[in-house]
Design a protein around this motif. Structure first.
Motif, PDB file in Angstrom:
ATOM      1  N   HIS A   1       4.182  -1.223 -10.218  1.00  0.00           N
ATOM      2  CA  HIS A   1       5.340  -0.746 -10.932  1.00  0.00           C
ATOM      3  C   HIS A   1       6.213  -1.820 -11.599  1.00  0.00           C
ATOM      4  CE1 HIS A   1       9.260   0.940 -11.401  1.00  0.00           C
ATOM      5  NE2 HIS A   1       8.899   1.986 -11.558  1.00  0.00           N
ATOM      6  N   TYR A   2       6.348  -2.911 -10.694  1.00  0.00           N
ATOM      7  CA  TYR A   2       6.991  -3.983 -11.413  1.00  0.00           C
ATOM      8  C   TYR A   2       6.307  -4.635 -12.453  1.00  0.00           C
ATOM      9  CZ  TYR A   2       9.008  -8.652 -11.924  1.00  0.00           C
ATOM     10  OH  TYR A   2       9.561  -9.730 -12.558  1.00  0.00           O
TER      11      TYR A   2
ATOM     12  N   LYS B   1      -2.116  -7.962   2.834  1.00  0.00           N
ATOM     13  CA  LYS B   1      -1.777  -7.641   1.659  1.00  0.00           C
ATOM     14  C   LYS B   1      -0.346  -8.408   1.363  1.00  0.00           C
ATOM     15  CE  LYS B   1      -4.179  -4.586  -0.098  1.00  0.00           C
ATOM     16  NZ  LYS B   1      -5.044  -4.690  -1.353  1.00  0.00           N
ATOM     17  N   GLN B   2       0.190  -8.675   2.360  1.00  0.00           N
ATOM     18  CA  GLN B   2       1.413  -9.669   2.375  1.00  0.00           C
ATOM     19  C   GLN B   2       1.137 -10.824   1.706  1.00  0.00           C
ATOM     20  OE1 GLN B   2       3.495  -9.816   6.057  1.00  0.00           O
ATOM     21  NE2 GLN B   2       3.818  -7.491   5.924  1.00  0.00           N
TER      22      GLN B   2
ATOM     23  N   LEU C   1       1.627  -2.310  -1.243  1.00  0.00           N
ATOM     24  CA  LEU C   1       2.334  -3.314  -2.151  1.00  0.00           C
ATOM     25  C   LEU C   1       1.455  -3.138  -3.388  1.00  0.00           C
ATOM     26  CD1 LEU C   1       2.651  -6.533   0.299  1.00  0.00           C
ATOM     27  CD2 LEU C   1       4.351  -5.287  -1.149  1.00  0.00           C
ATOM     28  N   ASP C   2       0.305  -2.870  -3.445  1.00  0.00           N
ATOM     29  CA  ASP C   2      -0.740  -2.765  -4.583  1.00  0.00           C
ATOM     30  C   ASP C   2       0.365  -1.967  -5.735  1.00  0.00           C
ATOM     31  OD1 ASP C   2      -2.853  -4.177  -3.687  1.00  0.00           O
ATOM     32  OD2 ASP C   2      -3.448  -2.362  -2.618  1.00  0.00           O
TER      33      ASP C   2
ATOM     34  N   PRO D   1      -3.706   1.925 -19.408  1.00  0.00           N
ATOM     35  CA  PRO D   1      -4.116   0.608 -18.570  1.00  0.00           C
ATOM     36  C   PRO D   1      -5.144   1.100 -17.443  1.00  0.00           C
ATOM     37  CG  PRO D   1      -1.951   0.910 -18.383  1.00  0.00           C
ATOM     38  CD  PRO D   1      -2.346   2.078 -19.276  1.00  0.00           C
ATOM     39  N   VAL D   2      -6.531   0.721 -17.681  1.00  0.00           N
ATOM     40  CA  VAL D   2      -7.411   1.246 -16.526  1.00  0.00           C
ATOM     41  C   VAL D   2      -7.027   0.202 -15.169  1.00  0.00           C
ATOM     42  CG1 VAL D   2      -9.833   1.619 -15.941  1.00  0.00           C
ATOM     43  CG2 VAL D   2      -8.957   2.250 -18.066  1.00  0.00           C
ATOM     44  N   GLY D   3      -6.964   1.035 -14.151  1.00  0.00           N
ATOM     45  CA  GLY D   3      -6.961   0.298 -12.959  1.00  0.00           C
ATOM     46  C   GLY D   3      -5.612  -0.085 -12.277  1.00  0.00           C
ATOM     47  N   TYR D   4      -4.717   0.428 -12.925  1.00  0.00           N
ATOM     48  CA  TYR D   4      -3.306   0.658 -12.557  1.00  0.00           C
ATOM     49  C   TYR D   4      -2.702   1.767 -12.529  1.00  0.00           C
ATOM     50  CZ  TYR D   4      -3.960  -4.535 -14.162  1.00  0.00           C
ATOM     51  OH  TYR D   4      -4.422  -5.687 -14.272  1.00  0.00           O
ATOM     52  N   THR D   5      -1.587   1.900 -11.619  1.00  0.00           N
ATOM     53  CA  THR D   5      -1.030   3.022 -11.410  1.00  0.00           C
ATOM     54  C   THR D   5       0.354   2.946 -12.330  1.00  0.00           C
ATOM     55  OG1 THR D   5       0.336   1.859  -9.515  1.00  0.00           O
ATOM     56  CG2 THR D   5      -1.498   3.621  -8.963  1.00  0.00           C
TER      57      THR D   5
END
Length: 333
Positions: free
Chosen positions: A224-225, A268-269, A218-219, A174-178
């Motif tokens: 991960h979640y 970010k929050q 948070l990104d 999946p591109v764009g995600y860790t």
């Protein structure tokens, strides 16, 4: 021994101080029938030059230079170039023992396994920590999948494993995600008839600041979640026996969001406020059952109990708890 080709893929980005050690460990493998694919993902340092230098010295190496698209895009680019029957992955700040691919392939062929997994070392500044198996384990599809999903003895890493290339034929990162490993790993294991786990530690994972695992943004934690929840959604129909475990891992992943919340900027929050509310609603529904399933320690279990509450007090307690844990243990919770 048969001599099938192994395609080794290395996604490369901003790892100049570590890259030569990594590449030396690959070109020096005792198993020589390798196709080495280096993907320079628009690295702004001299990584691209180093890759080209090694390609001039070793005809087995091919280099892909592309604009920066993230590690998933780099892995996908490498997969498109694969011609080997087997695939190995090495991260560019890690390194392998000289006989790793020979060891993995020999055992995979002997046991007719689709995936071979070796033990590994986690490399900290002042110590090496062994992680792996005390004896050889031969697992069928369900047992291998269960061990993977437990994420304890076996972990969701691509790089301490040798894979039959056919497992990746319809797989795309999946591109764009860790946490791209976690996003696709269960799909690979579902296709595998047999998995073999081996006791010899052949891979070295460098634990360093700046890596994805150490990223407390948070990104990253939301990614991960998201990977945990997507895996639950994909598997719950066909693998109901694993649903309690998968739900527990979603709650455990939520706890990492809670510990990171106060360490992130206010914007970010605010950006993730609605997603965090949704995560809290999930945790409220599943937290009690998750606590019965999880193998988390005392500190982890305390923070998991906070995840049904998306409020400043819960975030503050989680953050302070994680900081105290880090001071005491020298690592992130």
């Amino acid at each position: 021994m048969q001599t099938p080709k192994i395609s080794v893929i290395v996604p490369v980005y901003k790892v100049e101080p570590y890259l030569r050690k990594c590449l030396d460990s690959i070109v020096g493998q005792t198993y020589q029938n390798l196709e080495i694919i280096l993907v320079d993902d628009g690295s702004p340092d001299k990584c691209g030059e180093i890759c080209d230098e090694y390609a001039r010295r070793d005809e087995r190496i091919q280099v892909i230079h592309q604009e920066n698209g993230g590690v998933s895009a780099a892995r996908n680019a490498g997969l498109k170039k694969v011609t080997g029957e087997w695939i190995g992955w090495i991260d560019p700040d890690d390194w392998a023992e000289p006989d790793m691919f020979e060891y993995l392939l020999k055992n995979a062929l002997e046991m007719e396994a689709d995936i071979a997994v070796c033990s590994h070392f986690q490399e900290f500044p002042n110590r090496s920590v062994f992680h792996g198996y005390t004896e050889t384990m031969v697992l069928n599809r369900e047992s291998g999948l269960e061990l993977l999903l437990q994420n304890s003895l076996m972990q969701n890493y691509l790089c301490d494993k040798l894979w039959k290339a056919k497992l990746f034929y319809e797989i795309c990162f999946p591109v764009g995600y860790t946490f791209e490993d976690m996003a696709i790993m269960h799909r690979l294991f579902i296709q595998a008839q047999r998995v073999i786990c081996l006791p010899k530690a052949e891979y070295h994972y460098l634990q360093r600041a700046g890596s994805i695992v150490s990223d407390s943004s948070l990104d990253n934690r939301i990614n991960h979640y998201r990977s945990s929840k997507n895996r639950l959604d994909e598997m719950q129909k066909d693998w109901p026996q694993f649903v309690p475990l998968l739900e527990a891992q979603c709650v455990a992943s939520a706890s990492s969001v809670w510990t990171a919340y106060y360490g992130n900027p206010a914007e970010k929050q605010k950006q993730y406020r609605e997603q965090i509310k949704e995560i809290a609603a999930f945790s409220k529904k599943h937290c009690q059952n998750a606590l019965k399933v999880t193998r988390a320690g005392r500190a982890g279990r305390i923070i998991m109990r906070l995840t049904p509450y998306a409020n400043p007090l819960a975030f503050a307690i989680a953050y302070m708890g994680s900081q105290l844990y880090k001071l005491k243990k020298g690592r992130n919770l």
